[in-house]
Motif scaffolding. Structure first.
Motif, PDB file in Angstrom:
ATOM      1  N   ARG A  66      13.336  25.768  37.881  1.00 26.84           N
ATOM      2  CA  ARG A  66      14.628  25.671  38.587  1.00 26.84           C
ATOM      3  C   ARG A  66      14.680  26.613  39.786  1.00 26.84           C
ATOM      4  O   ARG A  66      15.261  26.281  40.815  1.00 26.84           O
ATOM      5  N   ALA A  67      14.062  27.777  39.684  1.00 29.29           N
ATOM      6  CA  ALA A  67      14.038  28.732  40.788  1.00 29.29           C
ATOM      7  C   ALA A  67      13.298  28.150  41.987  1.00 29.29           C
ATOM      8  O   ALA A  67      13.565  28.524  43.132  1.00 29.29           O
ATOM      9  N   ARG A  68      12.384  27.214  41.720  1.00 32.37           N
ATOM     10  CA  ARG A  68      11.629  26.565  42.798  1.00 32.37           C
ATOM     11  C   ARG A  68      12.223  25.209  43.151  1.00 32.37           C
ATOM     12  O   ARG A  68      11.595  24.395  43.795  1.00 32.37           O
ATOM     13  N   LYS A  69      13.435  24.937  42.679  1.00 30.51           N
ATOM     14  CA  LYS A  69      14.195  23.726  42.950  1.00 30.51           C
ATOM     15  C   LYS A  69      13.571  22.453  42.379  1.00 30.51           C
ATOM     16  O   LYS A  69      13.804  21.353  42.881  1.00 30.51           O
ATOM     17  N   GLY A  70      12.767  22.581  41.334  1.00 30.80           N
ATOM     18  CA  GLY A  70      12.182  21.410  40.687  1.00 30.80           C
ATOM     19  C   GLY A  70      13.207  20.701  39.819  1.00 30.80           C
ATOM     20  O   GLY A  70      14.142  21.313  39.307  1.00 30.80           O
ATOM     21  N   THR A  71      13.047  19.391  39.671  1.00 27.85           N
ATOM     22  CA  THR A  71      13.885  18.595  38.789  1.00 27.85           C
ATOM     23  C   THR A  71      13.289  18.653  37.387  1.00 27.85           C
ATOM     24  O   THR A  71      12.103  18.410  37.219  1.00 27.85           O
ATOM     25  N   VAL A  72      14.118  18.955  36.394  1.00 28.70           N
ATOM     26  CA  VAL A  72      13.630  19.125  35.026  1.00 28.70           C
ATOM     27  C   VAL A  72      14.170  18.009  34.134  1.00 28.70           C
ATOM     28  O   VAL A  72      15.372  17.799  34.049  1.00 28.70           O
ATOM     29  N   ILE A  73      13.232  17.309  33.488  1.00 28.46           N
ATOM     30  CA  ILE A  73      13.552  16.295  32.488  1.00 28.46           C
ATOM     31  C   ILE A  73      13.059  16.858  31.159  1.00 28.46           C
ATOM     32  O   ILE A  73      11.871  17.159  31.016  1.00 28.46           O
ATOM     33  N   ALA A  74      13.957  17.017  30.202  1.00 26.85           N
ATOM     34  CA  ALA A  74      13.581  17.651  28.934  1.00 26.85           C
ATOM     35  C   ALA A  74      13.645  16.678  27.773  1.00 26.85           C
ATOM     36  O   ALA A  74      14.582  15.879  27.683  1.00 26.85           O
ATOM     37  N   VAL A  75      12.665  16.767  26.910  1.00 33.11           N
ATOM     38  CA  VAL A  75      12.737  16.146  25.597  1.00 33.11           C
ATOM     39  C   VAL A  75      13.214  17.262  24.678  1.00 33.11           C
ATOM     40  O   VAL A  75      12.544  18.281  24.540  1.00 33.11           O
ATOM     41  N   ALA A  76      14.411  17.081  24.101  1.00 32.43           N
ATOM     42  CA  ALA A  76      15.043  18.161  23.346  1.00 32.43           C
ATOM     43  C   ALA A  76      15.524  17.676  21.990  1.00 32.43           C
ATOM     44  O   ALA A  76      15.702  16.476  21.765  1.00 32.43           O
ATOM     45  N   THR A  77      15.775  18.630  21.126  1.00 31.20           N
ATOM     46  CA  THR A  77      16.274  18.348  19.789  1.00 31.20           C
ATOM     47  C   THR A  77      17.723  17.887  19.868  1.00 31.20           C
ATOM     48  O   THR A  77      18.534  18.471  20.590  1.00 31.20           O
ATOM     49  N   GLU A  78      18.032  16.850  19.127  1.00 33.40           N
ATOM     50  CA  GLU A  78      19.387  16.311  19.078  1.00 33.40           C
ATOM     51  C   GLU A  78      20.381  17.404  18.669  1.00 33.40           C
ATOM     52  O   GLU A  78      20.118  18.178  17.748  1.00 33.40           O
ATOM     53  N   GLY A  79      21.478  17.497  19.386  1.00 33.58           N
ATOM     54  CA  GLY A  79      22.490  18.505  19.103  1.00 33.58           C
ATOM     55  C   GLY A  79      22.301  19.815  19.832  1.00 33.58           C
ATOM     56  O   GLY A  79      23.118  20.722  19.712  1.00 33.58           O
ATOM     57  N   ASP A  80      21.240  19.938  20.602  1.00 34.63           N
ATOM     58  CA  ASP A  80      20.979  21.171  21.358  1.00 34.63           C
ATOM     59  C   ASP A  80      21.808  21.151  22.642  1.00 34.63           C
ATOM     60  O   ASP A  80      21.467  20.477  23.597  1.00 34.63           O
ATOM     61  N   THR A  81      22.906  21.887  22.635  1.00 33.02           N
ATOM     62  CA  THR A  81      23.764  21.934  23.817  1.00 33.02           C
ATOM     63  C   THR A  81      23.306  23.005  24.809  1.00 33.02           C
ATOM     64  O   THR A  81      23.618  22.927  25.991  1.00 33.02           O
ATOM     65  N   ARG A  82      22.566  23.977  24.340  1.00 37.56           N
ATOM     66  CA  ARG A  82      22.090  25.070  25.204  1.00 37.56           C
ATOM     67  C   ARG A  82      21.157  24.549  26.298  1.00 37.56           C
ATOM     68  O   ARG A  82      21.223  24.987  27.445  1.00 37.56           O
ATOM     69  N   ILE A  83      20.298  23.596  25.970  1.00 35.77           N
ATOM     70  CA  ILE A  83      19.314  23.092  26.915  1.00 35.77           C
ATOM     71  C   ILE A  83      19.985  22.369  28.086  1.00 35.77           C
ATOM     72  O   ILE A  83      19.492  22.381  29.210  1.00 35.77           O
ATOM     73  N   MET A  84      21.131  21.769  27.832  1.00 35.39           N
ATOM     74  CA  MET A  84      21.796  20.963  28.858  1.00 35.39           C
ATOM     75  C   MET A  84      22.252  21.789  30.058  1.00 35.39           C
ATOM     76  O   MET A  84      22.432  21.247  31.136  1.00 35.39           O
ATOM     77  N   ARG A  85      22.406  23.079  29.884  1.00 38.16           N
ATOM     78  CA  ARG A  85      22.793  23.959  31.002  1.00 38.16           C
ATOM     79  C   ARG A  85      21.618  24.249  31.919  1.00 38.16           C
ATOM     80  O   ARG A  85      21.803  24.721  33.036  1.00 38.16           O
TER      81      ARG A  85
END
Length: 107
Positions: A36-55
């Motif tokens: 993110r510091a380098r302005k890259g777009t991040v697509i994450a595969v995350a655990t269901e219910g993980d609200t922390r990652i969405m930020r």
């Protein structure tokens, strides 16, 4: 993410990250912050219910929570689907890939 790969990231570079709530979750979040510091777009595969990652990411693909040893089996499915759809969007023939070994294609 050290050295070479991090140097490739800019605002046009999407990065797919497997960010499951497991033993390396905090390290993955640190890598996401570097992207993110380098302005890259991040697509994450995350655990269901993980609200922390969405930020921290631009897009999230959720998989069900399971024991850590089974997460590779679940996380590969959305990655394969992403690869398939990207290939189709690029106009690649997904049924007849280039450079496929002859032993695979000969009946």
């Amino acid at each position: 993410m050290k050295h070479g790969p991090i140097a490739l990231i800019d605002e046009r570079m999407p990065v797919v990250v497997i960010a499951l709530r497991d033993s390396v979750y905090d390290k993955v979040l640190n890598n996401i912050q570097e992207i993110r510091a380098r302005k890259g777009t991040v697509i994450a595969v995350a655990t269901e219910g993980d609200t922390r990652i969405m930020r921290h990411v631009d897009h999230v693909i959720h998989i069900p929570e399971t024991i850590e040893t089974l997460t590779p089996l679940l996380s590969i499915i959305p990655l394969q689907m992403l690869a398939y759809h990207m290939a189709v969007l690029r106009g690649c023939d997904v049924d007849q890939p280039r450079n496929l070994a002859k032993s695979v294609t000969v009946e």
